[in-house]
Design a protein around this motif. Sequence first.
Motif, PDB file in Angstrom:
ATOM      1  N   GLN A 163       0.829  -1.211   0.000  1.00  0.00           N
ATOM      2  CA  GLN A 163       0.000   0.000   0.000  1.00  0.00           C
ATOM      3  C   GLN A 163       0.861   1.258   0.000  1.00  0.00           C
ATOM      4  OE1 GLN A 163      -2.989   0.272   3.069  1.00  0.00           O
ATOM      5  NE2 GLN A 163      -4.032   1.958   2.057  1.00  0.00           N
ATOM      6  N   LEU A 164       1.929   1.260   0.786  1.00  0.00           N
ATOM      7  CA  LEU A 164       2.834   2.409   0.815  1.00  0.00           C
ATOM      8  C   LEU A 164       3.480   2.612  -0.553  1.00  0.00           C
ATOM      9  CD1 LEU A 164       4.423   4.665   2.225  1.00  0.00           C
ATOM     10  CD2 LEU A 164       6.120   2.940   2.873  1.00  0.00           C
ATOM     11  N   GLU A 165       3.945   1.527  -1.166  1.00  0.00           N
ATOM     12  CA  GLU A 165       4.573   1.632  -2.480  1.00  0.00           C
ATOM     13  C   GLU A 165       3.593   2.161  -3.520  1.00  0.00           C
ATOM     14  OE1 GLU A 165       7.942  -1.898  -2.186  1.00  0.00           O
ATOM     15  OE2 GLU A 165       5.880  -2.407  -2.696  1.00  0.00           O
ATOM     16  N   ARG A 166       2.346   1.712  -3.461  1.00  0.00           N
ATOM     17  CA  ARG A 166       1.347   2.200  -4.420  1.00  0.00           C
ATOM     18  C   ARG A 166       1.097   3.697  -4.246  1.00  0.00           C
ATOM     19  NH1 ARG A 166      -1.314  -2.561  -2.990  1.00  0.00           N
ATOM     20  NH2 ARG A 166      -2.939  -1.414  -1.865  1.00  0.00           N
ATOM     21  N   ILE A 167       1.098   4.160  -2.998  1.00  0.00           N
ATOM     22  CA  ILE A 167       0.899   5.587  -2.733  1.00  0.00           C
ATOM     23  C   ILE A 167       2.058   6.392  -3.320  1.00  0.00           C
ATOM     24  CG2 ILE A 167       0.726   7.356  -0.931  1.00  0.00           C
ATOM     25  CD1 ILE A 167      -0.378   4.965   0.831  1.00  0.00           C
ATOM     26  N   LEU A 176      -8.664   6.025  -3.483  1.00  0.00           N
ATOM     27  CA  LEU A 176      -8.282   5.430  -2.203  1.00  0.00           C
ATOM     28  C   LEU A 176      -9.513   5.193  -1.338  1.00  0.00           C
ATOM     29  CD1 LEU A 176      -5.124   7.583  -1.345  1.00  0.00           C
ATOM     30  CD2 LEU A 176      -5.148   5.142  -1.893  1.00  0.00           C
ATOM     31  N   GLU A 177      -9.682   3.968  -0.884  1.00  0.00           N
ATOM     32  CA  GLU A 177     -10.825   3.649  -0.013  1.00  0.00           C
ATOM     33  C   GLU A 177     -10.657   4.278   1.365  1.00  0.00           C
ATOM     34  OE1 GLU A 177     -11.651  -0.487   0.220  1.00  0.00           O
ATOM     35  OE2 GLU A 177     -11.862  -0.752  -1.953  1.00  0.00           O
ATOM     36  N   ASP A 178      -9.410   4.326   1.849  1.00  0.00           N
ATOM     37  CA  ASP A 178      -9.140   4.888   3.169  1.00  0.00           C
ATOM     38  C   ASP A 178      -7.965   5.858   3.045  1.00  0.00           C
ATOM     39  OD1 ASP A 178      -8.616   5.479   5.799  1.00  0.00           O
ATOM     40  OD2 ASP A 178      -8.767   3.418   6.517  1.00  0.00           O
ATOM     41  N   PRO A 179      -8.229   7.113   2.646  1.00  0.00           N
ATOM     42  CA  PRO A 179      -7.141   8.070   2.452  1.00  0.00           C
ATOM     43  C   PRO A 179      -6.372   8.385   3.733  1.00  0.00           C
ATOM     44  CG  PRO A 179      -9.270   9.163   2.319  1.00  0.00           C
ATOM     45  CD  PRO A 179      -9.541   7.694   2.331  1.00  0.00           C
ATOM     46  N   VAL A 180      -7.040   8.300   4.872  1.00  0.00           N
ATOM     47  CA  VAL A 180      -6.356   8.591   6.139  1.00  0.00           C
ATOM     48  C   VAL A 180      -5.277   7.548   6.410  1.00  0.00           C
ATOM     49  CG1 VAL A 180      -6.624   8.796   8.645  1.00  0.00           C
ATOM     50  CG2 VAL A 180      -8.323   9.826   7.111  1.00  0.00           C
ATOM     51  N   LYS A 181      -5.629   6.283   6.270  1.00  0.00           N
ATOM     52  CA  LYS A 181      -4.645   5.211   6.465  1.00  0.00           C
ATOM     53  C   LYS A 181      -3.486   5.366   5.493  1.00  0.00           C
ATOM     54  CE  LYS A 181      -4.114   0.177   6.422  1.00  0.00           C
ATOM     55  NZ  LYS A 181      -4.791  -1.129   6.189  1.00  0.00           N
ATOM     56  N   ILE A 231     -12.190  17.746   8.919  1.00  0.00           N
ATOM     57  CA  ILE A 231     -12.329  16.699   7.899  1.00  0.00           C
ATOM     58  C   ILE A 231     -10.933  16.167   7.569  1.00  0.00           C
ATOM     59  CG2 ILE A 231     -13.271  16.090   5.640  1.00  0.00           C
ATOM     60  CD1 ILE A 231     -15.003  18.611   5.800  1.00  0.00           C
ATOM     61  N   ILE A 232     -10.493  15.186   8.351  1.00  0.00           N
ATOM     62  CA  ILE A 232      -9.129  14.689   8.165  1.00  0.00           C
ATOM     63  C   ILE A 232      -8.978  13.883   6.872  1.00  0.00           C
ATOM     64  CG2 ILE A 232      -8.577  14.717  10.634  1.00  0.00           C
ATOM     65  CD1 ILE A 232      -9.031  11.673  10.649  1.00  0.00           C
ATOM     66  N   GLU A 233     -10.079  13.356   6.347  1.00  0.00           N
ATOM     67  CA  GLU A 233     -10.006  12.618   5.073  1.00  0.00           C
ATOM     68  C   GLU A 233      -9.544  13.543   3.950  1.00  0.00           C
ATOM     69  OE1 GLU A 233     -12.865  10.538   7.737  1.00  0.00           O
ATOM     70  OE2 GLU A 233     -12.656  12.626   7.046  1.00  0.00           O
ATOM     71  N   GLU A 234     -10.061  14.763   3.935  1.00  0.00           N
ATOM     72  CA  GLU A 234      -9.663  15.722   2.894  1.00  0.00           C
ATOM     73  C   GLU A 234      -8.223  16.172   3.118  1.00  0.00           C
ATOM     74  OE1 GLU A 234      -9.686  17.371  -0.525  1.00  0.00           O
ATOM     75  OE2 GLU A 234     -11.430  16.262   0.208  1.00  0.00           O
ATOM     76  N   ALA A 235      -7.841  16.332   4.377  1.00  0.00           N
ATOM     77  CA  ALA A 235      -6.457  16.687   4.691  1.00  0.00           C
ATOM     78  C   ALA A 235      -5.503  15.586   4.236  1.00  0.00           C
ATOM     79  CB  ALA A 235      -6.306  16.932   6.189  1.00  0.00           C
ATOM     80  N   ALA A 236      -5.930  14.337   4.408  1.00  0.00           N
ATOM     81  CA  ALA A 236      -5.114  13.191   3.992  1.00  0.00           C
ATOM     82  C   ALA A 236      -4.906  13.206   2.481  1.00  0.00           C
ATOM     83  CB  ALA A 236      -5.784  11.890   4.422  1.00  0.00           C
ATOM     84  N   ARG A 237      -5.988  13.443   1.746  1.00  0.00           N
ATOM     85  CA  ARG A 237      -5.873  13.496   0.281  1.00  0.00           C
ATOM     86  C   ARG A 237      -4.938  14.628  -0.145  1.00  0.00           C
ATOM     87  NH1 ARG A 237     -11.567  13.059   0.949  1.00  0.00           N
ATOM     88  NH2 ARG A 237     -12.306  10.927   0.595  1.00  0.00           N
TER      89      ARG A 237
END
Length: 267
Positions: A163-167, A176-181, A231-237
């Motif tokens: 997952q890290l390599e794909r990012i 991304l299903e879970d942008p925070v992770k 909204i941490i999901e948007e911050a993650a993206r």
Amino acid sequence: MLTNVLNVIRKSDVVLEVIDSREPDLTRSHKIENYIEKLNKGLILVINKGDLVPRDVIEKWTNYFRKEGLAAVYISATNHMGTRILRHYIREKLKGNEGVVCFIGYPKTGKSSIINALKGKHSASTSAHPMSYGYTKTVQKFRIDSKIYAWDTPGIIPPDGSQLERIIRGYPVEKLEDPVKAALLLISRILQFDKNSLISAYKTDFTDGLDLLKKIAIKRGWFYKKDKEPIIEEAARQLIRDYHEGKITYFTLPPLDNNNENKVSNI
């Protein structure tokens, strides 16, 4: 998408694999390199985004790859740094003959920027060429010099690996299903080398990855209307986008130098 990459490689004499100067090892595709070797095509590793890391670091990576028996050159397509040396390496691989080169790599490594830098003001496209029967996209060749042509369309390698390599390899943020992770994995990777790279990028200190995402959301004014939580999901993206846009400038060192301290670039 991978089929398109293989078609481009087969139609070329020399393949330029574009990798990111911050993570040269993680943005290489050994699978594609093995395919290139089986076809007996010339391969050049192009370490792009050279403006994001100190010169001595990118030179260490270049020398590391050369010691491994690979042709390698570092450039900064945005600053037009290293394009002349890249042309020299292409000529060497073609042994003075006329030939066609292609640019491949994971998304976000800057392949199109290199193509545009090599085109220059005086470059002109030649006639359109279908890559193979059933290949729907018709691409242009353009002239780099009197003997070197290049495909106008880069071959994009689909992001693979962990997952890290794909990012890091440019997996689309919106998918991304879970942008925070995903963002926390990327933050953890960066923290292995230099926390200051993130402090510098976001102008704030933080205790951990989740705290950083909350502070980014608060700073940008991203809150849920119902409970006013950030909204941490948007911050993650956004953090992942910022990484790919070169706004986070940490660096890694080659294996032989992995005992040395990695730190943020002050350039």
